[in-house]
Design a protein around this motif. Structure first.
Motif, PDB file in Angstrom:
ATOM      1  N   ILE A  78       0.913  -1.130   0.124  1.00 12.41           N
ATOM      2  CA  ILE A  78      -0.040  -0.208  -0.018  1.00 12.41           C
ATOM      3  C   ILE A  78       0.737   1.226   0.056  1.00 12.41           C
ATOM      4  O   ILE A  78       1.641   1.453   0.728  1.00 12.41           O
ATOM      5  CB  ILE A  78      -0.919  -0.065   1.380  1.00 12.41           C
ATOM      6  N   GLY A  79       0.673   2.254  -0.989  1.00 15.77           N
ATOM      7  CA  GLY A  79       1.548   3.461  -0.919  1.00 15.77           C
ATOM      8  C   GLY A  79       0.573   4.359  -0.009  1.00 15.77           C
ATOM      9  O   GLY A  79      -0.312   5.182  -0.468  1.00 15.77           O
ATOM     10  N   PHE A  80       0.989   4.340   1.161  1.00 15.85           N
ATOM     11  CA  PHE A  80       0.434   5.124   2.241  1.00 15.85           C
ATOM     12  C   PHE A  80       0.433   6.765   2.029  1.00 15.85           C
ATOM     13  O   PHE A  80      -0.354   7.531   2.301  1.00 15.85           O
ATOM     14  CB  PHE A  80       0.916   5.135   3.530  1.00 15.85           C
ATOM     15  N   PHE A  81       1.445   6.922   1.066  1.00 14.39           N
ATOM     16  CA  PHE A  81       1.404   8.463   0.759  1.00 14.39           C
ATOM     17  C   PHE A  81       1.498   8.749  -0.790  1.00 14.39           C
ATOM     18  O   PHE A  81       2.147   9.857  -1.309  1.00 14.39           O
ATOM     19  CB  PHE A  81       2.885   9.321   1.281  1.00 14.39           C
ATOM     20  N   SER A  82       0.792   7.967  -1.582  1.00  9.29           N
ATOM     21  CA  SER A  82       0.863   7.724  -2.897  1.00  9.29           C
ATOM     22  C   SER A  82      -0.066   8.814  -3.494  1.00  9.29           C
ATOM     23  O   SER A  82       0.016   9.354  -4.382  1.00  9.29           O
ATOM     24  CB  SER A  82       0.625   6.404  -3.526  1.00  9.29           C
ATOM     25  N   THR A  83      -1.289   9.004  -2.865  1.00  8.21           N
ATOM     26  CA  THR A  83      -2.165   9.698  -3.473  1.00  8.21           C
ATOM     27  C   THR A  83      -2.856  10.839  -2.025  1.00  8.21           C
ATOM     28  O   THR A  83      -2.603  10.752  -0.927  1.00  8.21           O
ATOM     29  CB  THR A  83      -3.661   8.868  -3.622  1.00  8.21           C
ATOM     30  N   GLY A  84      -3.418  11.791  -2.447  1.00  7.50           N
ATOM     31  CA  GLY A  84      -3.897  12.725  -1.603  1.00  7.50           C
ATOM     32  C   GLY A  84      -4.497  12.260  -0.426  1.00  7.50           C
ATOM     33  O   GLY A  84      -4.322  12.492   0.670  1.00  7.50           O
ATOM     34  N   ARG A  85      -5.757  11.564  -0.917  1.00  7.48           N
ATOM     35  CA  ARG A  85      -6.662  11.107   0.060  1.00  7.48           C
ATOM     36  C   ARG A  85      -5.905  10.006   1.244  1.00  7.48           C
ATOM     37  O   ARG A  85      -6.111  10.367   2.679  1.00  7.48           O
ATOM     38  CB  ARG A  85      -7.681  10.255  -0.438  1.00  7.48           C
ATOM     39  N   GLN A  86      -5.015   9.117   0.642  1.00  7.98           N
ATOM     40  CA  GLN A  86      -4.323   8.229   1.639  1.00  7.98           C
ATOM     41  C   GLN A  86      -3.356   8.926   2.422  1.00  7.98           C
ATOM     42  O   GLN A  86      -3.173   8.622   3.701  1.00  7.98           O
ATOM     43  CB  GLN A  86      -3.756   7.360   0.507  1.00  7.98           C
ATOM     44  N   ALA A  87      -2.641   9.933   1.840  1.00 10.27           N
ATOM     45  CA  ALA A  87      -1.694  10.573   2.667  1.00 10.27           C
ATOM     46  C   ALA A  87      -2.509  11.384   3.633  1.00 10.27           C
ATOM     47  O   ALA A  87      -1.629  11.551   5.125  1.00 10.27           O
ATOM     48  CB  ALA A  87      -0.949  11.629   1.629  1.00 10.27           C
ATOM     49  N   PHE A  88      -3.508  12.078   3.379  1.00 12.48           N
ATOM     50  CA  PHE A  88      -4.124  12.963   4.332  1.00 12.48           C
ATOM     51  C   PHE A  88      -4.693  11.899   5.429  1.00 12.48           C
ATOM     52  O   PHE A  88      -4.442  12.355   6.882  1.00 12.48           O
ATOM     53  CB  PHE A  88      -5.558  13.593   3.611  1.00 12.48           C
ATOM     54  N   LEU A  89      -4.958  10.765   5.267  1.00 15.84           N
ATOM     55  CA  LEU A  89      -5.417   9.798   6.371  1.00 15.84           C
ATOM     56  C   LEU A  89      -4.451   9.350   7.292  1.00 15.84           C
ATOM     57  O   LEU A  89      -4.526   9.312   8.369  1.00 15.84           O
ATOM     58  CB  LEU A  89      -6.341   8.689   5.658  1.00 15.84           C
ATOM     59  N   SER A  90      -3.195   9.217   6.462  1.00 17.86           N
ATOM     60  CA  SER A  90      -2.022   8.545   7.098  1.00 17.86           C
ATOM     61  C   SER A  90      -1.587   9.773   8.213  1.00 17.86           C
ATOM     62  O   SER A  90      -1.244   9.422   9.366  1.00 17.86           O
ATOM     63  CB  SER A  90      -0.875   8.246   6.231  1.00 17.86           C
ATOM     64  N   VAL A  91      -1.614  10.886   7.614  1.00 19.78           N
ATOM     65  CA  VAL A  91      -1.014  11.911   8.475  1.00 19.78           C
ATOM     66  C   VAL A  91      -1.755  12.043   9.703  1.00 19.78           C
ATOM     67  O   VAL A  91      -1.401  12.611  10.851  1.00 19.78           O
ATOM     68  CB  VAL A  91      -0.930  13.310   7.830  1.00 19.78           C
ATOM     69  N   ILE A  92      -3.187  12.031   9.672  1.00 19.04           N
ATOM     70  CA  ILE A  92      -4.346  11.853  10.724  1.00 19.04           C
ATOM     71  C   ILE A  92      -3.807  11.087  11.726  1.00 19.04           C
ATOM     72  O   ILE A  92      -3.919  11.433  12.964  1.00 19.04           O
ATOM     73  CB  ILE A  92      -5.542  11.995  10.084  1.00 19.04           C
ATOM     74  N   ILE A  93      -3.599   9.914  11.263  1.00 19.79           N
ATOM     75  CA  ILE A  93      -3.317   8.658  12.230  1.00 19.79           C
ATOM     76  C   ILE A  93      -1.846   9.126  12.846  1.00 19.79           C
ATOM     77  O   ILE A  93      -1.884   8.717  14.030  1.00 19.79           O
ATOM     78  CB  ILE A  93      -3.304   7.469  11.497  1.00 19.79           C
ATOM     79  N   ILE A  94      -1.111   9.627  12.089  1.00 19.56           N
ATOM     80  CA  ILE A  94       0.185   9.568  13.021  1.00 19.56           C
ATOM     81  C   ILE A  94       0.215  10.773  13.944  1.00 19.56           C
ATOM     82  O   ILE A  94       0.673  10.721  14.706  1.00 19.56           O
ATOM     83  CB  ILE A  94       1.175  10.020  11.643  1.00 19.56           C
ATOM     84  N   ASN A  95      -0.486  11.861  13.599  1.00 16.58           N
ATOM     85  CA  ASN A  95      -0.508  13.044  14.571  1.00 16.58           C
ATOM     86  C   ASN A  95      -1.502  12.758  15.533  1.00 16.58           C
ATOM     87  O   ASN A  95      -1.191  13.045  16.825  1.00 16.58           O
ATOM     88  CB  ASN A  95      -1.377  14.200  13.790  1.00 16.58           C
ATOM     89  N   SER A  96      -2.532  11.965  15.467  1.00 18.46           N
ATOM     90  CA  SER A  96      -3.236  11.326  16.514  1.00 18.46           C
ATOM     91  C   SER A  96      -2.625  10.270  17.548  1.00 18.46           C
ATOM     92  O   SER A  96      -2.614  10.584  18.617  1.00 18.46           O
ATOM     93  CB  SER A  96      -4.564  10.536  16.094  1.00 18.46           C
ATOM     94  N   TRP A  97      -1.586   9.497  16.851  1.00 17.06           N
ATOM     95  CA  TRP A  97      -0.826   8.773  17.628  1.00 17.06           C
ATOM     96  C   TRP A  97       0.145   9.471  18.634  1.00 17.06           C
ATOM     97  O   TRP A  97       0.470   9.058  19.474  1.00 17.06           O
ATOM     98  CB  TRP A  97      -0.045   7.754  16.617  1.00 17.06           C
ATOM     99  N   ARG A  98       0.518  10.570  17.929  1.00 19.90           N
ATOM    100  CA  ARG A  98       1.674  11.431  18.889  1.00 19.90           C
ATOM    101  C   ARG A  98       0.734  12.250  19.911  1.00 19.90           C
ATOM    102  O   ARG A  98       1.462  12.037  20.898  1.00 19.90           O
ATOM    103  CB  ARG A  98       1.949  12.439  17.801  1.00 19.90           C
ATOM    104  N   TRP A  99      -0.243  12.572  19.641  1.00 19.47           N
ATOM    105  CA  TRP A  99      -0.999  13.412  20.691  1.00 19.47           C
ATOM    106  C   TRP A  99      -1.798  12.577  21.342  1.00 19.47           C
ATOM    107  O   TRP A  99      -2.328  13.410  22.633  1.00 19.47           O
ATOM    108  CB  TRP A  99      -1.916  14.633  19.860  1.00 19.47           C
TER     109      TRP A  99
END
Length: 310
Positions: free
Chosen positions: A162-183
């Motif tokens: 899976i290209g988690f950062f290959s499309t805008g929608r997948q990248a946006f969802l991935s960044v939300i998950i990463i930021n939520s994991w951090r906070w």
């Protein structure tokens, strides 16, 4: 009559003392007021003035153009797309962080072996520097050699990486998950501190009366967390809206502007496209929007908080 005269005399004698106390109080507060004026008020007024010029880069001179930058921004589809994306960003982070934090906080409230150890180390993702978080998650989510794709392929959950950062929608969802994991650990600690303050006697009495776990959560836990949720809803929204570092380091707003929120757009406009005044106008618009949100949030949510305090 003599008592009244004596009281007035004492009041006159105390007036100079009260006046001196007032002056001393103002002198103690004055350095803070000067600091706030220099670090907040002056930059704010400078940004508003800058937004009415046509300066492109720092240090250059520009002409006064009035509200031309604002009109250009309001007619820009890129600005409205970034605004919509920022709204989705705030809502997505709020839902995911609150859900995770609530679940972990409720678990950590229970008695089990090693609870104190878990309570201490649950904060670890939040204290890790942003750059380290980006490096770790870039390695975990990379399409070639990333451990997440390796596990998904090993358990035959996907047929190809899976290209988690290959499309805008997948990248946006991935960044939300990463930021939520951090906070979410930070939110967990705050909720846990509020949960500990709720008396156990309330749950015991509710259990004796036959209340279910869900009823106890609705009628005891949530009201007990009302003040904390109010503050977190206000401060958390403002902080989440202004997140820039983790988005820029992970995707730089791409691919195809799929992760370009308003803070990213402002930075890109100012320092990549060299439209400093236009970026300043965007900052003013965002500041006004957040101020209106804060006022409305306090107006409609504070009465519930006051009732609890009463």
């Amino acid at each position: 009559m003599t008592h009244v005269k004596h009281r007035r005399k004492q009041q006159k004698l105390s007036d100079p003392f009260l006046a001196r106390q007032t002056v001393v109080g103002y002198l103690f507060v004055l350095p803070l007021l000067l600091w706030l004026a220099g670090t907040i008020l002056y930059p704010l007024l400078s940004t508003m003035y800058l937004s009415m010029l046509n300066i492109k880069i720092i240090g250059s001179r520009g002409n006064f153009v009035g509200f031309e930058n604002y009109l250009r921004i309001f007619n820009s589809s890129q600005f409205w797309n970034a605004s919509w994306r920022s709204l989705l960003w705030v809502v997505g982070n709020a839902i995911l962080q609150t859900f995770l934090a609530f679940a972990i906080a409720l678990i950590l409230q229970q008695q089990f072996r090693g609870r104190n150890f878990v309570r201490i180390w649950v904060i670890l993702p939040w204290i890790v520097p942003t750059v380290v978080v980006v490096v770790i998650w870039r390695w975990l989510l990379t399409a070639s050699g990333g451990i997440i794709n390796y596990l998904l392929l090993s358990f035959k959950l996907v047929n190809q990486p899976i290209g988690f950062f290959s499309t805008g929608r997948q990248a946006f969802l991935s960044v939300i998950i990463i930021n939520s994991w951090r906070w979410f650990p930070f939110v967990t600690v705050i909720l846990l501190a509020a949960l500990v303050r709720i008396p156990n006697e309330l749950y015991e009495a509710a259990g004796v009366d036959g209340a279910s776990r869900w009823q106890q959560f609705l009628h005891i836990t949530l009201p007990g967390l009302q003040s904390v949720l109010f503050v977190m809803g206000l401060v958390g929204t403002l902080l989440s809206f202004n997140v820039f570092d983790i988005i820029w380091l992970l995707t730089s707003g791409g691919p195809a502007s799929g992760t370009t929120t308003l803070p990213v757009l402002i930075y890109d406009t100012a320092f990549k496209k060299y439209r400093l005044s236009q970026a300043a106008a965007m900052s003013v618009i965002v500041g006004v929007f957040l101020l209106i949100f804060a006022v409305l949030f306090i107006h409609y949510m504070a009465p519930a908080l006051d009732e609890e305090g009463a």
